[in-house]
Motif scaffolding. Structure first.
Motif, PDB file in Angstrom:
ATOM      1  N   GLN A 134       1.780  -3.180   8.712  1.00  0.00           N
ATOM      2  CA  GLN A 134       0.404  -2.902   8.302  1.00  0.00           C
ATOM      3  C   GLN A 134      -0.024  -1.501   8.737  1.00  0.00           C
ATOM      4  O   GLN A 134      -0.753  -0.810   8.016  1.00  0.00           O
ATOM      5  CB  GLN A 134      -0.534  -3.960   8.885  1.00  0.00           C
ATOM      6  N   GLY A 135       0.450  -1.081   9.910  1.00  0.00           N
ATOM      7  CA  GLY A 135       0.167   0.279  10.347  1.00  0.00           C
ATOM      8  C   GLY A 135       0.804   1.313   9.437  1.00  0.00           C
ATOM      9  O   GLY A 135       0.221   2.372   9.163  1.00  0.00           O
ATOM     10  N   ILE A 136       2.002   1.015   8.944  1.00  0.00           N
ATOM     11  CA  ILE A 136       2.681   1.927   8.021  1.00  0.00           C
ATOM     12  C   ILE A 136       1.909   2.024   6.710  1.00  0.00           C
ATOM     13  O   ILE A 136       1.729   3.115   6.158  1.00  0.00           O
ATOM     14  CB  ILE A 136       4.127   1.447   7.784  1.00  0.00           C
ATOM     15  N   VAL A 137       1.440   0.885   6.207  1.00  0.00           N
ATOM     16  CA  VAL A 137       0.647   0.898   4.974  1.00  0.00           C
ATOM     17  C   VAL A 137      -0.641   1.685   5.181  1.00  0.00           C
ATOM     18  O   VAL A 137      -1.091   2.415   4.286  1.00  0.00           O
ATOM     19  CB  VAL A 137       0.350  -0.541   4.506  1.00  0.00           C
ATOM     20  N   GLU A 138      -1.227   1.568   6.363  1.00  0.00           N
ATOM     21  CA  GLU A 138      -2.449   2.334   6.641  1.00  0.00           C
ATOM     22  C   GLU A 138      -2.166   3.832   6.604  1.00  0.00           C
ATOM     23  O   GLU A 138      -2.996   4.619   6.137  1.00  0.00           O
ATOM     24  CB  GLU A 138      -3.025   1.934   7.996  1.00  0.00           C
ATOM     25  N   ARG A 139      -0.992   4.245   7.061  1.00  0.00           N
ATOM     26  CA  ARG A 139      -0.648   5.668   6.976  1.00  0.00           C
ATOM     27  C   ARG A 139      -0.458   6.091   5.523  1.00  0.00           C
ATOM     28  O   ARG A 139      -0.764   7.230   5.158  1.00  0.00           O
ATOM     29  CB  ARG A 139       0.598   5.962   7.813  1.00  0.00           C
ATOM     30  N   ALA A 140       0.047   5.179   4.693  1.00  0.00           N
ATOM     31  CA  ALA A 140       0.137   5.486   3.265  1.00  0.00           C
ATOM     32  C   ALA A 140      -1.263   5.675   2.679  1.00  0.00           C
ATOM     33  O   ALA A 140      -1.493   6.569   1.854  1.00  0.00           O
ATOM     34  CB  ALA A 140       0.878   4.371   2.530  1.00  0.00           C
ATOM     35  N   ARG A 141      -2.206   4.848   3.114  1.00  0.00           N
ATOM     36  CA  ARG A 141      -3.593   5.010   2.651  1.00  0.00           C
ATOM     37  C   ARG A 141      -4.149   6.359   3.103  1.00  0.00           C
ATOM     38  O   ARG A 141      -4.828   7.055   2.338  1.00  0.00           O
ATOM     39  CB  ARG A 141      -4.465   3.877   3.193  1.00  0.00           C
ATOM     40  N   ARG A 145      -5.715   9.442   0.932  1.00  0.00           N
ATOM     41  CA  ARG A 145      -7.059   9.990   1.163  1.00  0.00           C
ATOM     42  C   ARG A 145      -7.038  11.498   1.342  1.00  0.00           C
ATOM     43  O   ARG A 145      -8.062  12.161   1.177  1.00  0.00           O
ATOM     44  CB  ARG A 145      -7.680   9.334   2.399  1.00  0.00           C
ATOM     45  N   SER A 146      -5.885  12.053   1.698  1.00  0.00           N
ATOM     46  CA  SER A 146      -5.807  13.504   1.885  1.00  0.00           C
ATOM     47  C   SER A 146      -5.929  14.251   0.563  1.00  0.00           C
ATOM     48  O   SER A 146      -6.139  15.457   0.549  1.00  0.00           O
ATOM     49  CB  SER A 146      -4.483  13.875   2.568  1.00  0.00           C
ATOM     50  N   GLY A 147      -5.770  13.532  -0.562  1.00  0.00           N
ATOM     51  CA  GLY A 147      -5.952  14.148  -1.870  1.00  0.00           C
ATOM     52  C   GLY A 147      -4.792  14.983  -2.352  1.00  0.00           C
ATOM     53  O   GLY A 147      -4.942  15.766  -3.293  1.00  0.00           O
ATOM     54  N   MET A 173      -2.475   3.409  -3.503  1.00  0.00           N
ATOM     55  CA  MET A 173      -3.392   3.017  -4.575  1.00  0.00           C
ATOM     56  C   MET A 173      -4.611   2.282  -4.039  1.00  0.00           C
ATOM     57  O   MET A 173      -5.698   2.356  -4.625  1.00  0.00           O
ATOM     58  CB  MET A 173      -2.646   2.145  -5.592  1.00  0.00           C
ATOM     59  N   GLN A 174      -4.448   1.570  -2.937  1.00  0.00           N
ATOM     60  CA  GLN A 174      -5.594   0.892  -2.328  1.00  0.00           C
ATOM     61  C   GLN A 174      -6.650   1.890  -1.869  1.00  0.00           C
ATOM     62  O   GLN A 174      -7.846   1.590  -1.871  1.00  0.00           O
ATOM     63  CB  GLN A 174      -5.128   0.049  -1.144  1.00  0.00           C
ATOM     64  N   ALA A 175      -6.210   3.084  -1.488  1.00  0.00           N
ATOM     65  CA  ALA A 175      -7.140   4.086  -0.959  1.00  0.00           C
ATOM     66  C   ALA A 175      -7.656   5.053  -2.017  1.00  0.00           C
ATOM     67  O   ALA A 175      -8.692   5.679  -1.818  1.00  0.00           O
ATOM     68  CB  ALA A 175      -6.457   4.880   0.160  1.00  0.00           C
ATOM     69  N   ASP A 176      -6.946   5.178  -3.128  1.00  0.00           N
ATOM     70  CA  ASP A 176      -7.320   6.159  -4.151  1.00  0.00           C
ATOM     71  C   ASP A 176      -7.258   5.502  -5.526  1.00  0.00           C
ATOM     72  O   ASP A 176      -6.182   5.365  -6.107  1.00  0.00           O
ATOM     73  CB  ASP A 176      -6.369   7.361  -4.088  1.00  0.00           C
ATOM     74  N   VAL A 203      -4.077  -7.421  -2.356  1.00  0.00           N
ATOM     75  CA  VAL A 203      -5.157  -6.574  -1.835  1.00  0.00           C
ATOM     76  C   VAL A 203      -5.538  -5.513  -2.868  1.00  0.00           C
ATOM     77  O   VAL A 203      -6.723  -5.267  -3.131  1.00  0.00           O
ATOM     78  CB  VAL A 203      -4.729  -5.910  -0.509  1.00  0.00           C
ATOM     79  N   LEU A 204      -4.526  -4.888  -3.460  1.00  0.00           N
ATOM     80  CA  LEU A 204      -4.804  -3.883  -4.487  1.00  0.00           C
ATOM     81  C   LEU A 204      -5.451  -4.521  -5.711  1.00  0.00           C
ATOM     82  O   LEU A 204      -6.377  -3.947  -6.305  1.00  0.00           O
ATOM     83  CB  LEU A 204      -3.511  -3.169  -4.882  1.00  0.00           C
ATOM     84  N   ALA A 205      -4.988  -5.702  -6.095  1.00  0.00           N
ATOM     85  CA  ALA A 205      -5.553  -6.381  -7.263  1.00  0.00           C
ATOM     86  C   ALA A 205      -7.045  -6.636  -7.079  1.00  0.00           C
ATOM     87  O   ALA A 205      -7.841  -6.464  -8.018  1.00  0.00           O
ATOM     88  CB  ALA A 205      -4.812  -7.693  -7.510  1.00  0.00           C
ATOM     89  N   GLU A 206      -7.436  -7.035  -5.876  1.00  0.00           N
ATOM     90  CA  GLU A 206      -8.860  -7.270  -5.629  1.00  0.00           C
ATOM     91  C   GLU A 206      -9.662  -5.979  -5.782  1.00  0.00           C
ATOM     92  O   GLU A 206     -10.760  -5.968  -6.344  1.00  0.00           O
ATOM     93  CB  GLU A 206      -9.072  -7.846  -4.233  1.00  0.00           C
ATOM     94  N   LYS A 207      -9.103  -4.875  -5.288  1.00  0.00           N
ATOM     95  CA  LYS A 207      -9.810  -3.599  -5.375  1.00  0.00           C
ATOM     96  C   LYS A 207      -9.926  -3.121  -6.823  1.00  0.00           C
ATOM     97  O   LYS A 207     -10.905  -2.468  -7.194  1.00  0.00           O
ATOM     98  CB  LYS A 207      -9.087  -2.543  -4.530  1.00  0.00           C
ATOM     99  N   MET A 208      -8.928  -3.445  -7.655  1.00  0.00           N
ATOM    100  CA  MET A 208      -8.932  -2.996  -9.042  1.00  0.00           C
ATOM    101  C   MET A 208      -9.734  -3.917  -9.958  1.00  0.00           C
ATOM    102  O   MET A 208     -10.087  -3.525 -11.077  1.00  0.00           O
ATOM    103  CB  MET A 208      -7.488  -2.901  -9.562  1.00  0.00           C
TER     104      MET A 208
END
Length: 253
Positions: A134-141, A145-147, A173-176, A203-208
């Motif tokens: 989960q920490g790794i996925v957060e770094r992907a987010r 976010r860095s754009g 994709m969850q973050a952008d 999680v992504l499906a809910e956001k989309m």
């Protein structure tokens, strides 16, 4: 015969872990507090590399500090630095070209994806591994976010045959929202390579869900129900699936 000593000593692993956590944290903070998105991305990527060495250095027999992956990461960081200098000189065309080249290098190195792969391979299944993933996925987010991410590149990762690339793409994709790819997401909602990947897909499906048209909403709801019918969901996936369905089919009243 005694077993070979790991290349990375315990003291060095503690130092690398601290540096990795610090680098990733600084990169995440920089995403929100500065306009230097490329520098933030570089911090996040290199923090992840150091964290892998710190966590798993006792299981590594050889470390190719002169190898291709680390050379590519170093080259990417240098290109980001040169891009910032070009911008300061007013040469934005060169700056954008250098950023594109750096993004391609980071994609080739696959730092976050590689960290995910190593964690799944080296850590036993359980809450501790899930927390690290989960920490790794957060770094992907944070990277998203860095754009600095190219949508087509991230979408290609989601369509990859490698789970680590797909999970990296799911986190980004969850973050952008501009990175999203409904058609590539749908099969991962119904059946993914791992429970963790399926959870991140939900999680992504809910956001989309709020941005989908009627036909897409119907197809997504059908995929979630098919997934529920195929597998006995644990608490996290069950809650995630229910959240998606609530977004797609709000209760009448």
């Amino acid at each position: 015969m005694s077993s070979p000593q790991p290349v990375v000593s315990r003291r060095m692993r503690l130092l690398l872990t601290a540096l990795g956590l610090g680098g990733s944290a600084l990169g995440a903070v920089a995403v929100f507090t500065t306009e230097n998105g490329t520098g933030a991305a570089a911090l996040i990527v290199f923090g992840g590399v150091l964290l892998v060495l710190g966590l798993f250095g006792d299981r590594i027999d050889t470390v190719e500090f002169g190898g291709a992956n680390l050379r590519m990461r170093a080259a990417a960081a240098e290109k980001y630095r040169m891009a910032e200098e070009s911008d300061l000189r007013g040469d934005t065309g060169t700056g954008e070209r250098l950023r594109s080249e750096a993004r391609a290098l980071i994609e080739a190195a696959g730092a976050i994806a590689g960290e995910y792969r190593s964690t799944r391979r080296l850590m036993p299944a359980g809450p501790d591994r899930t927390a690290v993933l989960q920490g790794i996925v957060e770094r992907a987010r944070d990277l998203a976010r860095s754009g600095t991410s190219e949508p087509e590149q991230v979408r290609a990762w989601l369509r990859s045959s490698d789970e680590e690339r797909r999970v990296t793409a799911l986190g980004m994709m969850q973050a952008d929202p501009r990175l999203g790819d409904f058609e590539a997401l749908l099969p991962l909602v119904e059946e993914a390579a791992s429970r963790f990947e399926q959870y991140e897909a939900l999680v992504l499906a809910e956001k989309m869900a709020g941005d989908l048209g009627p036909e897409q909403r119907r197809r997504l709801a059908a995929a979630v129900r098919a997934a529920q019918a195929k597998d006995n969901f644990g608490r996290n996936r069950r809650q995630a699936a229910e959240s998606v369905l609530e977004r797609l089919e709000p209760p009448e009243g």
